[in-house]
Motif scaffolding. Structure first.
Motif, PDB file in Angstrom:
ATOM      1  N   GLU A  91       0.826  -1.204   0.000  1.00 15.63           N
ATOM      2  CA  GLU A  91       0.000   0.000   0.000  1.00 15.63           C
ATOM      3  C   GLU A  91       0.864   1.258   0.000  1.00 15.63           C
ATOM      4  O   GLU A  91       0.574   2.223  -0.720  1.00 15.63           O
ATOM      5  CB  GLU A  91      -0.923  -0.008   1.223  1.00 15.63           C
ATOM      6  CG  GLU A  91      -2.027  -1.060   1.142  1.00 15.63           C
ATOM      7  CD  GLU A  91      -2.795  -1.195   2.440  1.00 15.63           C
ATOM      8  OE1 GLU A  91      -2.508  -0.430   3.390  1.00 15.63           O
ATOM      9  OE2 GLU A  91      -3.685  -2.064   2.519  1.00 15.63           O
ATOM     10  N   LEU A  92       1.940   1.251   0.803  1.00 13.24           N
ATOM     11  CA  LEU A  92       2.841   2.406   0.836  1.00 13.24           C
ATOM     12  C   LEU A  92       3.567   2.562  -0.495  1.00 13.24           C
ATOM     13  O   LEU A  92       3.713   3.690  -1.000  1.00 13.24           O
ATOM     14  CB  LEU A  92       3.852   2.257   1.971  1.00 13.24           C
ATOM     15  CG  LEU A  92       4.911   3.367   2.050  1.00 13.24           C
ATOM     16  CD1 LEU A  92       4.262   4.731   2.275  1.00 13.24           C
ATOM     17  CD2 LEU A  92       5.927   3.073   3.144  1.00 13.24           C
ATOM     18  N   LEU A  93       4.013   1.469  -1.087  1.00 14.93           N
ATOM     19  CA  LEU A  93       4.704   1.541  -2.373  1.00 14.93           C
ATOM     20  C   LEU A  93       3.797   2.136  -3.448  1.00 14.93           C
ATOM     21  O   LEU A  93       4.229   2.961  -4.252  1.00 14.93           O
ATOM     22  CB  LEU A  93       5.178   0.154  -2.795  1.00 14.93           C
ATOM     23  CG  LEU A  93       6.401  -0.397  -2.065  1.00 14.93           C
ATOM     24  CD1 LEU A  93       6.555  -1.884  -2.343  1.00 14.93           C
ATOM     25  CD2 LEU A  93       7.664   0.349  -2.468  1.00 14.93           C
ATOM     26  N   ILE A  94       2.544   1.704  -3.469  1.00 14.14           N
ATOM     27  CA  ILE A  94       1.591   2.253  -4.434  1.00 14.14           C
ATOM     28  C   ILE A  94       1.434   3.753  -4.218  1.00 14.14           C
ATOM     29  O   ILE A  94       1.409   4.537  -5.178  1.00 14.14           O
ATOM     30  CB  ILE A  94       0.237   1.528  -4.324  1.00 14.14           C
ATOM     31  CG1 ILE A  94       0.382   0.078  -4.807  1.00 14.14           C
ATOM     32  CG2 ILE A  94      -0.836   2.256  -5.133  1.00 14.14           C
ATOM     33  CD1 ILE A  94      -0.837  -0.781  -4.519  1.00 14.14           C
ATOM     34  N   ALA A  95       1.349   4.164  -2.951  1.00 13.95           N
ATOM     35  CA  ALA A  95       1.232   5.596  -2.644  1.00 13.95           C
ATOM     36  C   ALA A  95       2.464   6.358  -3.105  1.00 13.95           C
ATOM     37  O   ALA A  95       2.355   7.447  -3.678  1.00 13.95           O
ATOM     38  CB  ALA A  95       1.013   5.793  -1.144  1.00 13.95           C
TER      39      ALA A  95
END
Length: 278
Positions: free
Chosen positions: A161-165
């Motif tokens: 989720e953080l990588l996508i953000a």
């Protein structure tokens, strides 16, 4: 920065997936103790959660439902930024992670091909939306550098989720949109030169991977976020996302269209599938 007042009737014009989110935003920005019992939009989610968390997740679902873009995103994002700044002051790592990850996914819906009624949005709201994005770019860099060790300890789903953000906010919203589908290993191809369409490939297939010339492994200095491939590979290395790290050079590697012989990056074929195919 301009904030559309939460009591303003104009919120009626800016719909989320299920309608006006003005009242929900007012509750979110107020005292968590004042939030009444909430019903989950994600009705299949059986995890026990407090009313604040349910409210926050409901608002997010209103803004990213089916990865469509909703006009309520324009006035909502400056408030999300305020919420993030509150979590920063509290030095709340997980709170910051949650808000940043949500903002990244929501912003990844703002891509070519997702219809929006921008003509109904006053310029001051559009300006605040763009200003929020610029501020968020610096905040997510600082967040990653400060909390690298903590990020290494979170579960893989939270890392993703953080990588996508990070990709959405610092790099390529269209790539973030694709990654939000949860199918990084699936390779959906479309060639704009000859209209070749191929939905049968995966990066877990060694025969298909053999047809790709992987991009060279980059050397990231740990500071610059100018080139998406370089910093993303570096971040994947630092937070030990080995499978994504293995796949990424193929995304940015070269593939030859089997129909017309056009040579492009795999990601260019994938992007065309999502955003250029009729």
């Amino acid at each position: 920065m301009y904030l559309l007042p939460l009591e303003e009737e104009l919120w009626e014009k800016f719909s989320g997936a299920y309608g006006n989110i003005g009242e929900e935003m007012k509750l979110l920005m107020g005292d968590p103790k004042d939030i009444p019992p909430q019903e989950k939009i994600r009705w299949l989610d059986e995890e026990e959660k407090d009313n604040y968390t349910i409210l926050f997740e409901n608002i997010c679902d209103e803004l990213w439902h089916q990865m469509s873009f909703y006009e309520a995103t324009y006035p909502a994002m400056p408030y999300f930024l305020m919420l993030l700044e509150k979590k920063e002051k509290e030095e709340d790592f997980l709170g910051q992670l949650t808000v940043i990850s949500a903002m990244g996914v929501i912003l990844s819906t703002d891509v070519v091909g997702n219809p929006r009624n921008i003509e109904i949005v006053p310029q001051e709201i559009l300006n605040a939306y763009e200003e929020t994005f610029v501020i968020l770019q610096e905040k997510i860099k600082r967040f990653y550098q400060r909390y690298k060790e903590e990020i290494n300890e979170i579960e893989e789903d939270k890392k993703i989720e953080l990588l996508i953000a990070m990709v959405s906010i610092l790099g390529d919203r269209e790539l973030a949109y694709h990654l939000s589908m949860g199918i990084m290993e699936e390779v959906l191809l479309y060639c704009t030169d000859c209209n070749m369409e191929d939905e049968e490939n995966t990066l877990e297939d060694p025969d298909f991977c053999a047809k790709i010339v992987p991009a060279p492994v980059p050397d990231w200095d740990g500071i610059s976020f100018a080139d998406t491939y370089t910093w993303l590979y570096g971040v994947l290395s630092e937070i030990e996302m080995e499978k994504w790290k293995e796949w990424l050079p193929y995304y940015f590697g070269t593939y030859t269209c089997p129909e017309c012989g056009a040579e492009k990056r795999i990601w260019d074929f994938i992007r065309a599938y999502y955003f250029e195919m009729d």
